[in-house]
Motif scaffolding. Structure first.
Motif: not given
Length: 630
Positions: A288, A313, A315, A341, A359-360
């Motif tokens: 992430t 992921r 962000v 995101e 959150q991430y």
């Protein structure tokens, strides 16, 4: 099902059958050649007795070397090498098999040698005949009514270009000749196009051949050579373009056979550095990743490159809503399987940052959010401090608190002996990342990357020059001797990602070996020339004087720092004494307090205390000059 469809469906089976039929043909030709096409009965019996061994062994070796998988229309040297290996090894194995089975008696040794030759001619000739037929049928490009094109360079790039044009009947180009400074190539032909002379004769050749387009196809040309070529092309008055580099082809920014205009980056005083992404890809894959300032020039390119490394992921955080929307749209289209995101947030908002990290929980944080315009920040001291210093501290503390593996700060060469508010804030941001006590106790690996000026980024000099030219205005340069270190956006992003992938875990600053600085006035002059105009005559260049906070020459490191090489060529690590953590804590407390009450003069004084190496104009302003007011 139509015949072509059936062929594609059963293509490999048909190829095996075809080879199985041709092996006996070549073998019989070897016997026939050996006995002058009058094969005695006993030799004919020997042919039939030994044929099954050769067919079985040769087909097995052809399969082993992948000769049933290639497309003959694209046959090349790799296919020829594989064919030579397969034929040679199968001949040796067939000889061994005949010896072991007792069938070698009476076999002329020359037959197997002739068989190897006939097999190479038969199977190799068939493949290249198919390729030649396909290419000739597809595009007899010399008959195309395209622009008469003169290609500069007669090397590999030119050969690839000609081959691509030969396949693309809609290219709109009709090559008429090549020029090259290697006189040994003169008189030669590449795909039917003659090499006629040197680049010194470019003007006369272009006129003689009625050339309508010039194409520079010399990827190995130095910047000085490229400048000379561009000047020669401009002197002809003919439109000219350049063949894209291999890196542009690999990155998808161009395709084979596609040309582009010569850009200002091609004329910089050094070669573009290609760092590659193998190391970063291994680091980022399946992780992430958070990019702050992800809608800006560097941040958005970081997001693009990171997305190509296969993270789990990505962000992308920015407070600019519309640019973030378009970056997200672009990334989602290019990488439909990636979780992207988009987060609208201010990096100085501690509560919002805490919620984002909770959150991430990113593994990697690339902090590109910053105010960067030097003159603008001279009049907005408090906002520069809030965003560049306190925002960095906020994001770094969240990275440490939520266990990020690595944190990379995007810094600038203006942080070295700063004379501007922006440079001073970025220097303090470096100190925060590398010396803040709370961060030092975390397991997060903190790093910083120093950039020179980035060509093509928002607000940089080249877009400004282009806007001025489009508006018919003079190009404005602050000083005739002002110089800057320049790098391209791809170089900058590759440097950031390589900095994150370096194995050394100690906190450090990474920089690129950027060669010699470039005079801004030379950039302006080259840009005018690339537009087909004459600097100072067709387009005025005026000198406006250095603006507040600007220096005549930038530096990449201070006299208290030294650099050491890394495992990555052209990338170096800056080593310096660690900041005094007690002094840093006290200075940041004062800086934060001044920013909280919106006091620009006190903020500037606190900045100067934190950056003792800042040059005199900034210190004089910090002493209470009216210029410190916002």
């Amino acid at each position: 099902m139509q015949l072509p469809g059936l062929f594609l469906r059963f293509r490999r089976v048909l190829l095996v059958v075809l080879h199985a039929l041709l092996v006996p043909v070549g073998y019989y030709a070897a016997f026939a050649l050996r006995f002058d096409f009058q094969l005695p009965p006993d030799r004919a019996r020997l042919f039939w007795a030994t044929l099954p061994y050769l067919v079985a062994i040769r087909l097995a070796l052809f399969a082993l070397f992948g000769l049933f998988r290639g497309w003959w229309r694209h046959a090349g040297m790799s296919d020829l090498v594989a064919l030579v290996k397969a034929v040679s090894l199968s001949t040796v194995l067939a000889l061994a098999a005949l010896f072991m089975t007792g069938n070698l008696t009476g076999m002329p040794r020359s037959v197997l040698a002739l068989d190897a030759v006939t097999a190479l001619l038969l199977f190799g000739g068939l493949r290249f005949a198919v390729r030649a037929f396909r290419e000739d049928r597809l595009t007899p490009w010399r008959a195309v009514n395209g622009k008469r094109t003169l290609i500069i360079g007669a090397g590999i790039a030119s050969e690839r270009l000609l081959r691509a044009l030969q396949r693309d009947g809609d290219s709109g180009m009709c090559p008429v000749a090549l020029v090259d400074d290697d006189r040994e190539k003169h008189g030669m032909h590449i795909h039917g196009v003659p090499v006629l002379g040197t680049t010194a004769a470019l003007g006369s050749l272009a006129a003689k051949l009625h050339a309508q387009l010039l194409v520079i196809a010399i990827p190995s040309a130095t910047r000085e050579q490229m400048r000379a070529l561009v000047e020669s092309c401009l002197a002809t008055g003919v439109e000219f373009k350049i063949v894209p580099s291999i890196r542009e082809l690999l990155d998808g920014r161009a395709r084979q056979g596609q040309l582009r205009s010569v850009q200002i980056e091609d004329l910089l005083g050094r070669e573009t550095v290609e760092l590659g992404l193998d190391g970063p890809r291994a680091e980022l894959q399946g992780r992430t990743v958070l990019v702050t300032g992800g809608a800006g020039s560097i941040g958005s390119e970081l997001a693009r490159q990171i997305a190509g490394c296969g993270p789990a992921r990505l962000v992308v955080l920015d407070q600019a809503e519309s640019p973030l929307y378009f970056v997200h749209l672009e990334l989602a289209h290019a990488h439909p399987g990636l979780r992207i995101e988009p987060v609208v947030a201010d990096v100085t908002d501690q509560g919002r940052m805490e919620r984002v990290f909770a959150q991430y929980r990113p593994d990697f944080v690339f902090h590109a959010a910053a105010y960067k315009h030097v003159p603008l920040m001279e009049h907005n001291v408090v906002e520069a401090v809030r965003n560049n210093v306190l925002g960095t501290l906020c994001v770094a503390e969240m990275a440490a608190r939520f266990g990020a593996e690595k944190f990379v700060l995007i810094s600038t060469d203006k942080a070295v002996h700063p004379s501007s508010v922006m440079g001073a804030t970025k220097r303090v941001a470096e100190q925060v990342v590398l010396g803040w006590p709370a961060l030092a106790k975390s397991r997060t690996d903190f790093r910083a990357v120093r950039f020179g000026n980035v060509l093509g980024s928002d607000g940089s000099v080249i877009p400004l020059f282009k806007r001025q030219m489009a508006a018919g205005q003079p190009l404005t340069v602050t000083h005739p001797e002002v110089t800057r270190y320049f790098m391209t956006i791809p170089e900058a992003v590759q440097l950031v990602l390589q900095a994150a992938a370096l194995p050394d875990g100690a906190a450090h600053i990474t920089m690129l070996d950027m060669g010699e600085p470039v005079r801004i006035v030379e950039l302006a002059e080259n840009l005018v020339r690339l537009s087909g105009l004459e600097p100072y005559k067709d387009v005025p260049i005026v000198f406006t004087g250095l603006r507040p906070g600007e220096k005549l020459h930038e530096e990449l490191m201070s006299d208290r720092e030294e650099t050491v090489p890394t495992a990555v060529a052209k990338v170096r690590v800056v080593r310096a004494a660690e900041p005094d953590r007690d002094a840093l804590t006290a200075g940041l407390d004062r800086l934060g307090a001044a920013a909280a009450v919106g006091d620009p003069a006190d903020s500037l004084l606190a900045l100067c205390e934190l950056v003792p190496e800042c040059v005199s104009p900034l210190r004089e302003r910090g002493a209470g000059s009216p210029a410190a007011a916002e």
